[in-house]
Write a protein that holds these residues in place. Structure first.
Motif, mmCIF file in Angstrom:
data_model
loop_
_atom_site.group_PDB
_atom_site.id
_atom_site.type_symbol
_atom_site.label_atom_id
_atom_site.label_comp_id
_atom_site.label_asym_id
_atom_site.label_seq_id
_atom_site.Cartn_x
_atom_site.Cartn_y
_atom_site.Cartn_z
ATOM 1 N N LYS A 1 0.703 -1.320 -0.057
ATOM 2 C CA LYS A 1 0.003 -0.050 0.092
ATOM 3 C C LYS A 1 0.951 1.485 0.019
ATOM 4 O O LYS A 1 0.816 2.111 -0.863
ATOM 5 N N LYS A 2 1.863 1.222 0.949
ATOM 6 C CA LYS A 2 2.407 2.641 1.263
ATOM 7 C C LYS A 2 3.757 2.437 1.516
ATOM 8 O O LYS A 2 4.184 1.676 2.551
ATOM 9 N N GLN B 1 2.434 5.113 -3.547
ATOM 10 C CA GLN B 1 2.206 6.102 -2.360
ATOM 11 C C GLN B 1 3.708 5.886 -1.408
ATOM 12 O O GLN B 1 4.209 4.620 -1.254
ATOM 13 N N TYR B 2 3.936 6.911 -0.867
ATOM 14 C CA TYR B 2 5.066 6.941 0.046
ATOM 15 C C TYR B 2 5.071 8.199 1.042
ATOM 16 O O TYR B 2 4.414 8.991 0.707
ATOM 17 N N GLN C 1 2.624 6.729 9.594
ATOM 18 C CA GLN C 1 2.267 7.046 8.305
ATOM 19 C C GLN C 1 1.494 5.935 7.788
ATOM 20 O O GLN C 1 1.010 5.984 6.519
ATOM 21 N N ASP D 1 6.143 8.716 -8.213
ATOM 22 C CA ASP D 1 5.121 9.680 -8.539
ATOM 23 C C ASP D 1 4.323 9.249 -9.851
ATOM 24 O O ASP D 1 3.413 9.031 -9.959
ATOM 25 N N CYS E 1 2.878 2.793 6.949
ATOM 26 C CA CYS E 1 3.577 2.268 5.875
ATOM 27 C C CYS E 1 3.617 0.766 5.870
ATOM 28 O O CYS E 1 3.718 0.312 6.944
#
Length: 383
Positions: free
Chosen positions: A32-33, A61-62, A87, A56, A89
């Motif tokens: 996901k991230k 996503q990051y 976040q 990008d 992550c």
């Protein structure tokens, strides 16, 4: 030992311009991230931005964590874990040399295993695999993007903790020489000599075997042929690319054969004085190998041949002497300092440095185990 286990990331992307192609490989992970782990220099210089642009464009996503120090600390690791959790992550993308790579590994291990990073010093201390890591390398190099090793500085003890952990290996490694073309000559020299140390220590260690010998010897040949070129002209992309292959090969070698007292001693210099790891390795390498050659002279014949010596008719001792002088000559050519005192190392600390060297996780991989007095004497040779 007749059984060998060979560790390597499952996907390895390398070559000029390969960074732009990594998006689909990351997307295949179905995560996901990402937490992007790097340092402020790489952000300020725009190198990290090249990776972020790729992410990008791919819609990945990051969140960015850029607090890594040149010798990453326990605080770096646990601040990173906290930021990762905040976040949300679920994997990591590291970009940089050994420092961001090692920090990402440590964050990934803590994220899945819990506890404090100090608990994982030593060999295979974790129970669970790290979060997935995409390791984008920018130096040639530490080979941290392909290894099961990572090093974190304990600020309180002033000790570099060595973790050897199969659970920390990256899922994807990325080696694009175009990310390395603007690196300063001194950094290019230091990291290149670090790579040479990896290859030579992997060749002389008792843990070596034919597969690791093959990759280590190829790395030695490539480094002697290309390192000075990259130091003299950082934009020599052909030489940079050859160094990428060298660090990959050398990394695979020591990842599976082990290291020795060059690294054991260099880690202490980094822990106490915060010195560049590659510089410390380069300064120690010929003197430690001079002692190793007294115990395993036969190991130096193939190294001498890889560097360029016609070994027919030469004794093992003559081959070893050639290797040692060649290392010294290459160090001089690329501008490695000759004395530790130039870097602020004080004789009063030699006892501590030697004592901690003997406790280092790399120490058992040396061809012989020196006494404390012998380690002090080795340090003193370059003081």
């Amino acid at each position: 030992m007749s059984t060998h286990v060979y560790y390597v990331p499952s996907t390895n992307i390398m070559g000029k311009g390969c960074l732009k192609d990594i998006g689909p490989y990351i997307q295949e992970l179905n995560l996901k991230k990402a937490l992007v782990v790097t340092d402020k220099f790489l952000v300020k210089s725009g190198i990290a931005g090249k990776l972020l642009a790729v992410l990008d464009e791919a819609g990945i996503q990051y969140a960015l964590y850029d607090e890594v120090k040149p010798n990453p600390t326990c605080k770096n690791v646990h601040d990173g874990v906290d930021f990762l959790n905040v976040q949300g992550c679920d994997y990591l993308i590291s970009i940089g040399g050994g420092s961001p790579q090692d920090t990402a590994k440590a964050i990934g291990i803590i994220a899945t295993n819990g506890g404090h990073i100090k608990e994982y010093e030593g060999v295979h201390k974790s129970k669970h695999k790290s979060l997935p890591i995409v390791a984008v390398n920018t130096t040639a190099g530490t080979s941290a993007e392909v290894t099961i090793n990572y090093v974190i500085t304990d600020e309180e003890r002033k000790v570099k903790m060595v973790m050897v952990d199969k659970n920390s290996i990256a899922t994807i490694s990325v080696n694009d020489p175009e990310l390395m073309i603007d690196k300063p000559a001194a950094l290019t020299a230091a990291t290149g000599m670090d790579a040479l140390t990896h290859a030579i220590e992997a060749l002389v260690t008792p843990g070596a075997y034919p597969v690791t010998d093959a990759t280590a010897l190829a790395a030695v040949e490539l480094i002697f042929a290309n390192l000075a070129r990259t130091v003299k002209n950082g934009h020599d992309i052909e030489a940079r690319e050859q160094m990428v292959y060298a660090i990959f090969l050398g990394g695979l070698a020591f990842n599976n054969a082990g290291l020795g007292y060059v690294h054991a001693m260099a880690h202490q210099l980094g822990g106490v004085y915060d010195l560049p790891h590659g510089v410390c390795n380069a300064m120690l390498l010929p003197y430690v190998e001079e002692e190793n050659a007294k115990h395993v002279p036969e190991k130096f014949r193939s190294i001498a041949k890889a560097i360029g010596l016609q070994v027919e008719g030469k004794t093992d001792q003559e081959c070893a002497a050639f290797v040692i002088e060649s290392i010294k000559a290459l160090s001089r050519e690329v501008g490695i300092p000759s004395k530790l005192s130039e870097l602020g190392v004080d004789e009063v600390d030699l006892d501590l440095l030697a004592e901690n060297s003997m406790k280092d996780a790399c120490a058992p991989g040396n061809p012989f185990i020196p006494t404390k007095e012998e380690v002090i004497a080795l340090f003193r040779k370059i003081l």
